[in-house]
Design a protein around this motif. Structure first.
Motif, mmCIF file in Angstrom:
data_model
loop_
_atom_site.group_PDB
_atom_site.id
_atom_site.type_symbol
_atom_site.label_atom_id
_atom_site.label_comp_id
_atom_site.label_asym_id
_atom_site.label_seq_id
_atom_site.Cartn_x
_atom_site.Cartn_y
_atom_site.Cartn_z
ATOM 1 N N GLU A 74 -6.462 -1.238 0.229
ATOM 2 C CA GLU A 74 -5.929 -2.166 1.113
ATOM 3 C C GLU A 74 -7.182 -3.010 1.546
ATOM 4 O O GLU A 74 -8.326 -2.677 1.553
ATOM 5 C CB GLU A 74 -5.384 -1.437 2.410
ATOM 6 C CG GLU A 74 -6.509 -0.419 3.035
ATOM 7 C CD GLU A 74 -5.908 0.174 4.359
ATOM 8 O OE1 GLU A 74 -6.975 0.758 5.130
ATOM 9 O OE2 GLU A 74 -4.821 0.045 4.605
ATOM 10 N N GLY A 120 -3.752 3.419 -4.310
ATOM 11 C CA GLY A 120 -4.037 2.773 -2.922
ATOM 12 C C GLY A 120 -5.133 1.732 -2.724
ATOM 13 O O GLY A 120 -6.211 1.955 -3.382
ATOM 14 N N ARG A 168 0.812 -1.240 0.126
ATOM 15 C CA ARG A 168 0.033 0.192 0.012
ATOM 16 C C ARG A 168 0.699 1.340 -0.183
ATOM 17 O O ARG A 168 0.566 2.212 -0.374
ATOM 18 C CB ARG A 168 -1.059 -0.003 1.272
ATOM 19 C CG ARG A 168 -0.470 -0.099 2.418
ATOM 20 C CD ARG A 168 -1.420 -0.155 3.408
ATOM 21 N NE ARG A 168 -0.775 -0.140 4.914
ATOM 22 C CZ ARG A 168 -1.396 0.214 5.948
ATOM 23 N NH1 ARG A 168 -2.727 -0.020 5.943
ATOM 24 N NH2 ARG A 168 -0.933 -0.012 7.231
ATOM 25 N N SER A 169 2.165 1.020 0.523
ATOM 26 C CA SER A 169 2.834 2.320 0.438
ATOM 27 C C SER A 169 3.016 2.785 -0.948
ATOM 28 O O SER A 169 3.560 3.855 -1.281
ATOM 29 C CB SER A 169 4.237 2.032 1.372
ATOM 30 O OG SER A 169 4.905 0.843 0.848
ATOM 31 N N ALA A 209 1.487 1.501 -3.725
ATOM 32 C CA ALA A 209 0.411 1.847 -4.684
ATOM 33 C C ALA A 209 -0.136 3.149 -5.155
ATOM 34 O O ALA A 209 -0.498 3.897 -3.947
ATOM 35 C CB ALA A 209 -0.747 0.826 -4.064
ATOM 36 N N ALA A 210 -0.273 3.545 -6.386
ATOM 37 C CA ALA A 210 -0.517 4.842 -6.444
ATOM 38 C C ALA A 210 -1.786 5.289 -6.071
ATOM 39 O O ALA A 210 -1.923 6.285 -5.577
ATOM 40 C CB ALA A 210 -0.360 4.956 -7.960
#
Lengths: 406, 422
Positions: free
Chosen positions: A171, A169, A163-164, A166-167
């Motif tokens: 989760e 995002g 998730r850090s 992922a453009a």
């Protein structure tokens, strides 16, 4: 460049030659824990989610896996599809009121169902819009695409970016996260450098041994039930912390998955490192490590066996495990004290002293000495333990000298 | 650097070495598992005592002869601390992130790792060995992490006299000539190393009273490294704005452009509705402008990344009374008024009443406030500036006042300086 040959090769032909040379690489066998873990989870038919940065070889790994399991590979890039590609296209017929509106599946799903077997790889799950993700999760978890149901011979693996990175995002909510085996996919620097140099690794993948199956199930049940009986709080623990959201956590469902994975890893004779990836990816680090620790303890020799044959006992090399065995032996004598067992325990301690570090023997020896009953004579072997007493005194002196000093 | 050549060394005095380990294990019972798990290897090439990443401990016989038992015990604990704190892994990460490739850089990492360990492992029955590096000797503050120390260390006059400073590849990640390597005998596999670290962490958590704070912090974070708050806040905000009902998603409101190709099928089309984010800023005296500024910039950057426009980020400053909802047009132009006590409930009310309604409310606060009793009608993210319990200001007129903890319906992200590297 000299002008050679009657028919000069065209630039594209030369380029093709260069490409052939570039692609000319060899492979070498190399143990690969992540790939082995993935193979076992897929063989166990559990939904796997690979977390990894883009471009680190997830697809290459899946290709290798498909070859190993002898399954045709279908890759679907989730982010370029629409939700209806997974939940089915509603096709309006002549009389929707009586016939209903069928949800037509996409062609690749029809082909998969017709083949009856295959490996479906859903890539880039995290960059797809939420509605697409929702449709995909139904596919992964319920194995349904529109009106079709994927046959049991089809195995599904999904991949997502952490998730850090992922453009836009994504989760997992805790209930969803609980349904997956989470595998962190990382690249090995050495492998990449060697691979670009022309030698890619060839993983030897685990093979289930048919003779080991009943034994594997029995072992897995004993391991998981043994732990959960002793640690009831580990059965269900919802993540409360923001850091742990979207990751694996323990629940009866994920413990059930863990049980399968332990059985599969046992039947395949996999290393603990592989099992560690799987177990920690299913119930989380803490509960997973506790399970692994209790497996380590299952591996230790039984104190009663050691007492029965002190001369033939094999003590573990690792100091902390060795001390656990010695403590177990002394505890066994304490539980059922008799002269023969007491003497046998001394023999074990002498053996431990002769084959390993002396400081490990100090505590068990002190405890064992305190178990002596009046009519028991001190065995002759005990003299060989005199050194440990000196060692203990020396440590006591050091403790005294340390007092007040910093 | 005085590396002690140990050619003169005779045989290893095992009794002395292990008496020291026994003393160390008695003085630090919570480290006993780790101390006993170390596999000792006698080596004359090691200047002193060193560890590798496979939990082997290389010991120079001459060094053992030279050191008193009580100091040797301190060295045992020091070496095992390198392994427990994963200094080799962190060293490798540092080398990658900051491009620290030279041998000198690894020495600096070793010094930094030593500083991290030495400031709280000795005392209380354990003697600090002769020549142990302490941060003050390098004119550095105590209580920091290896990553923080590295930048402040330069090899020069101050580090010249650092003896027993080669703690091996276990301390900084650089392979040494004496290392037996991954294929050598008696190393611990990755899973075994994790298992030992886990058992030590469990032991520390089981008796928090008797262990120093540094170790407690380590035990808390050993298997759950705290993530940088920026990532967490970003994830919370992204999941809030991209959840169904906000942000872009499929809708059947208009036919898809693919419809023409598939007659008879009904297709949804992609419509984008940029998310509106309202940030409530706690401007009571207890939050510093620096903290607020960085958090606010982060919120703006994230909402831009998810497709929002700057004019769709609104800011509302709030202490006991709420201010005016303003669009965030320039980062430096945020009017922060307030400074008294806090009541974020008015801020929430005002934010939810604003038109157009926000999709997400982000509250940046130190948590010294009452919270709305019911869940607001839109997603809520709380960025919490942590305050140590002791320094919490009490209200003068009501010493019994205890602020409520953030409600369960919000995603709470602790905003702080945690680098998340341990």
């Amino acid at each position: 460049m000299p002008m050679t040959g009657p028919a000069p090769a065209s630039q594209l032909d030369i380029a093709a030659d260069l490409l052939t040379l570039l692609r000319d690489s060899t492979t070498e066998p190399r143990p690969d824990s992540q790939l082995e873990a993935l193979t076992l989870a897929v063989a166990a038919d559990l939904p796997v989610l690979l977390w990894g940065e883009p471009g680190i070889g997830k697809t290459a790994a899946l290709t290798q896996l498909a070859t190993a399991l002898d399954l045709p590979l279908t890759t679907v890039i989730a982010s370029v599809h629409e939700p209806s590609d997974f939940s089915g296209l509603p096709v309006v017929g002549d009389d929707p009121a009586t016939q209903g509106v069928p949800m037509a599946p996409p062609d690749w799903a029809v082909r998969l169902v017709r083949a009856g077997r295959g490996l479906l790889f859903l890539d880039e799950l995290s960059t797809a819009p939420p509605a697409v993700q929702a449709a995909l999760l139904r596919l992964v978890l319920e194995r349904r695409i529109g009106a079709l149901r994927l046959p049991p011979g089809v195995r599904i693996v999904a991949a997502a970016n952490p998730r850090s990175s992922a453009a836009d995002g994504w989760e997992l909510s805790p209930p969803l996260a609980n349904r997956f085996v989470h595998l962190q996919w990382t690249h090995d620097h050495e492998v990449v450098v060697r691979g670009l140099g022309g030698t890619w690794p060839r993983a030897t993948l685990p093979r289930l041994d048919p003779r080991k199956l009943p034994e594997a199930v029995e072992f897995a049940r004993r391991a998981v039930c043994g732990l959960l009986a002793a640690r009831p709080t580990l059965v269900h623990r919802l993540p409360t912390n923001e850091t742990r959201r979207g990751g694996p956590w323990p629940s009866p469902r994920s413990w059930d998955m863990t049980l399968s994975l332990v059985a599969f890893a046992t039947a395949a004779g996999s290393a603990r490192d592989v099992l560690s990836l799987l177990v920690r990816g299913t119930v989380g680090d803490g509960p997973g490590l506790e399970l692994l620790a209790s497996l380590d303890r299952l591996d230790l020799p039984d104190p009663e066996d050691v007492l029965a044959d002190p001369a033939g006992a094999v003590l573990p090399e690792r100091g902390d495990l060795r001390q656990a065995v010695l403590d177990g032996v002394v505890a066994a004598v304490r539980a059922r004290p008799d002269r023969g067992r007491w003497d046998a325990a001394w023999a074990v301690l002498v053996r431990a002293l002769e084959t390993g570090a002396p400081d490990l023997v100090v505590v068990p020896a002190t405890t064992l000495a305190s178990l002596r009953q009046q009519d028991w004579d001190v065995p002759a072997t005990i003299e060989r333990l005199a050194g440990t007493v000196a060692l203990s005194r020396r440590a006591d002196r050091a403790a005294a000298a340390s007092k007040g000093r910093r | 650097m005085s590396a002690h050549p140990s050619e003169e060394g005779g045989r290893l005095d095992r009794d002395k070495l292990f008496a020291a380990r026994l003393h160390a294990a008695r003085a630090r019972p919570y480290l006993a598992t780790a101390l006993f798990a170390l596999h000792t290897v006698e080596s004359k090439r090691v200047p002193t005592m060193a560890v590798d990443r496979h939990w082997r401990c290389y010991v120079s016989p001459a060094f053992v002869d030279r050191m008193p038992v009580e100091e040797l015990a301190g060295v045992w604990v020091h070496e095992v601390s390198h392994l427990l704190r994963d200094h080799h892994g962190r060293g490798d990460r540092l080398a990658r992130e900051r491009g620290l490739t030279g041998v000198g850089d690894r020495l600096r990492m070793n010094i930094a790792a030593d500083c991290e360990i030495n400031d709280d492992v000795y005392g209380d029955g354990l003697v600090q060995p002769e020549g142990a590096v302490r941060p003050w000797r390098l004119k550095l503050p105590e209580g920091q992490l290896m990553e923080e120390y590295v930048g402040g260390i330069s090899l020069g006059a101050l580090t010249l006299d650092l003896s027993w400073l080669d703690c091996g590849s276990g301390a900084d990640g650089l392979e040494r000539a004496w290392d037996l390597g991954p294929d050598g005998a008696d190393g611990l596999s990755e899973q075994e190393r994790d298992a030992v670290r886990f058992r030590v962490a469990q032991g520390i958590k089981a008796r928090p009273g008797s262990t120093p704070q540094g170790w407690q912090r380590w035990a808390e974070e050993a298997f759950h490294p705290s993530q940088p708050w920026r990532d967490l806040l970003g994830a919370a905000l992204r999941s809030a704005v991209s959840g169904s009902g906000s942000g872009d998603d499929y809708s059947y409101g208009r036919p898809s452009r693919r419809s023409a190709g598939v007659p008879g099928a009904v297709l949804p089309s992609l419509r984008r509705r940029p998310p509106r984010v309202c940030v409530i800023i706690d401007t009571s005296g207890s939050v510093s402008d620096g903290e607020l500024g960085s958090a606010l910039l982060e919120v703006a950057a994230i909402s831009r990344a998810v497709g929002g426009r700057r004019d769709l980020v609104h800011v509302l400053s709030c202490d006991a009374a709420a201010g005016v909802v303003r669009p965030l047009c320039r980062a430096e132009g945020i009017p922060l008024v307030g400074g008294g006590g806090t009541d974020l409930r008015t801020g929430f009310e005002k934010a939810l009443r604003s038109r157009p309604r926000p999709d997400v409310v982000v509250a940046l606060t130190d948590g010294q406030t009452p919270w709305p009793a019911a869940q607001p009608s839109c997603r809520t993210v709380i960025g919490l500036f942590p305050r140590p319990v002791r320094s919490r200001p009490r209200r003068e007129n009501n010493p019994e006042y205890e602020p409520d903890s953030p409600p369960a319906w919000a995603r709470v992200v602790e905003i702080g300086s945690a680098s998340g590297t341990r």
